[in-house]
Enzyme design. Structure first.
Site, mmCIF file in Angstrom:
data_model
loop_
_atom_site.group_PDB
_atom_site.id
_atom_site.type_symbol
_atom_site.label_atom_id
_atom_site.label_comp_id
_atom_site.label_asym_id
_atom_site.label_seq_id
_atom_site.Cartn_x
_atom_site.Cartn_y
_atom_site.Cartn_z
ATOM 1 N N GLY A 108 7.756 -9.357 18.738
ATOM 2 C CA GLY A 108 8.751 -8.326 18.990
ATOM 3 C C GLY A 108 8.258 -6.932 18.683
ATOM 4 O O GLY A 108 9.065 -6.013 18.488
ATOM 5 N N THR A 109 6.951 -6.739 18.616
ATOM 6 C CA THR A 109 6.367 -5.433 18.333
ATOM 7 C C THR A 109 4.995 -5.347 18.981
ATOM 8 O O THR A 109 4.482 -6.346 19.504
ATOM 9 C CB THR A 109 6.249 -5.205 16.815
ATOM 10 O OG1 THR A 109 5.819 -3.861 16.565
ATOM 11 C CG2 THR A 109 5.245 -6.148 16.191
ATOM 12 N N HIS A 129 1.651 -5.591 23.734
ATOM 13 C CA HIS A 129 2.971 -5.811 23.153
ATOM 14 C C HIS A 129 3.218 -7.310 23.095
ATOM 15 O O HIS A 129 3.241 -7.986 24.117
ATOM 16 C CB HIS A 129 4.062 -5.131 23.978
ATOM 17 C CG HIS A 129 5.441 -5.286 23.383
ATOM 18 N ND1 HIS A 129 5.934 -4.408 22.442
ATOM 19 C CD2 HIS A 129 6.399 -6.233 23.571
ATOM 20 C CE1 HIS A 129 7.147 -4.796 22.084
ATOM 21 N NE2 HIS A 129 7.452 -5.899 22.753
ATOM 22 N N CYS A 130 3.383 -7.833 21.896
ATOM 23 C CA CYS A 130 3.559 -9.275 21.696
ATOM 24 C C CYS A 130 5.048 -9.600 21.714
ATOM 25 O O CYS A 130 5.801 -9.136 20.852
ATOM 26 C CB CYS A 130 2.925 -9.708 20.374
ATOM 27 S SG CYS A 130 3.033 -11.488 20.065
ATOM 28 N N VAL A 131 5.472 -10.408 22.690
ATOM 29 C CA VAL A 131 6.884 -10.767 22.786
ATOM 30 C C VAL A 131 7.293 -11.702 21.657
ATOM 31 O O VAL A 131 8.461 -11.729 21.242
ATOM 32 C CB VAL A 131 7.175 -11.405 24.154
ATOM 33 C CG1 VAL A 131 6.965 -10.398 25.270
ATOM 34 C CG2 VAL A 131 6.306 -12.641 24.389
#
Length: 342
Positions: free
Chosen positions: A198-199, A193-195
């Site tokens: 955001g997805t 999950h890539c902060v």
């Protein structure tokens, strides 16, 4: 603290009531994701804006060679465009794949996409309440749906669907899928999950993510060249030197991080792996007994690239013992000539 609380709490209530009236800011997760995106775009604008404002030589070079500036601005625009395309893309959710397979099944047509919160145990059977309905694990157990049969075919014979069901959203997970607690959904071929996006990064947007970090790496290198040229060739006051050195430090750190990320994900794509499988290999049941140098889902470099770049949405099945034994076989000179790795 007793003096500050009466002041802080009304402000917090006022802030929350104001944000609740804005759809994109009412959800704390979406609000933090939006702030991260705005911060990343602002960081890009700061780096390019400093050159326009302070570097007179850069502006003169732009007038002499318009193609140079046009090429840089094109790369800058494509990078931001690829960022928003990647952040707005779906990683491939299990619930969506299940609805495609069970399109004619009324049970799954309106299945919830969020985690089921109510559950209890009665008389040894697990009862789950879904929008007023209940399903028990006793004698009223329903036969596997078409999605359940498809998932079972991807696992070795004798596997139980109960062991493959997600404990949060209660859907059958195919191999390589994982529940993301940030997105609150199960993701196909979950990578991470890539902060910043955001997805999640998964089966359907891994290629878009790779192109984004590739363009970001090229933009960082080009911007670094412009900053070094400005620092060494133009006489300037001390405060401008301090700002340019600070920006250079941030730029170098960002460039190293993005380049390493690009190399890492290039290796993952070539070997058909995910970050989750590589980092948590010992904790994944079907990966636990496989030697570390064996990539169980790899089909060769060419097919791995084709699957990622051409959008192959097929689900990976667990390899048989014979296939694992063949993948674990050491390479020989004949294998090199036959391009076994491809």
């Amino acid at each position: 603290m007793g003096v500050c609380c009466p002041i802080i709490r009304p402000w917090d209530r006022t802030r929350d009531s104001y944000l609740d009236n804005i759809p994109c800011l009412s959800d704390p997760v979406r609000r933090s994701s939006l702030l991260m995106k705005l911060g990343l775009v602002a960081l890009h604008l700061v780096f390019i804006g400093f050159l326009f404002v302070c570097d007179v030589e850069f502006i003169e070079k732009t007038k002499r060679d318009p193609w140079y500036m046009a090429s840089y601005l094109l790369l800058f625009s494509l990078t931001l465009l690829q960022y928003f395309v990647t952040s707005g893309s779906s990683p491939g959710y299990v619930i969506d794949a299940m609805r495609e397979v069970c399109g004619n099944d009324a049970i799954y047509r309106n299945a919830p996409t969020t985690s089921i919160q109510h559950g209890s145990r009665k008389n040894g059977s697990f009862v789950i309440n879904v929008e007023g309905e209940s399903a028990s694990g006793g004698s009223s157990r329903k036969p596997p749906t078409s999605w359940g049969k498809l998932v079972l075919d991807l696992y070795p014979p004798g596997t139980s669907l109960r062991n493959l069901t997600c404990g949060y959203c209660h859907v059958e997970q195919p191999p390589r899928a994982k529940h993301c607690h940030d997105c609150d959904r199960c993701v196909l071929q979950f990578d991470h999950h890539c902060v910043w996006l955001g997805t999640c990064v998964g089966q359907k947007n891994h290629c878009k993510f790779w192109w984004y970090i590739c363009e970001e790496s090229a933009l960082c290198i080009w911007t670094l060249i412009l900053y070094v040229d400005y620092l060494t060739n133009v006489a300037k006051p001390w405060w401008k030197n301090a700002i340019i050195i600070l920006l250079l430090v941030v730029l170098v750190i960002s460039m190293i991080f993005v380049l390493l990320l690009l190399l890492f994900h290039s290796y993952l794509i070539l070997t058909n792996q995910s970050t989750y499988e590589l980092v948590r290999r010992k904790r994944i049941p079907y990966m636990r007994n496989i030697p570390e140098r064996v990539h169980p889902f790899s089909r060769g470099i060419k097919r791995n690239l084709h699957n990622v770049c051409c959008g192959n949405d097929t689900l990976d099945s667990l390899p048989t013992a014979f296939e694992l034994e063949d993948k674990a076989r050491p390479y020989t000179c004949l294998d090199m000539l036959k391009c076994r790795c491809c």
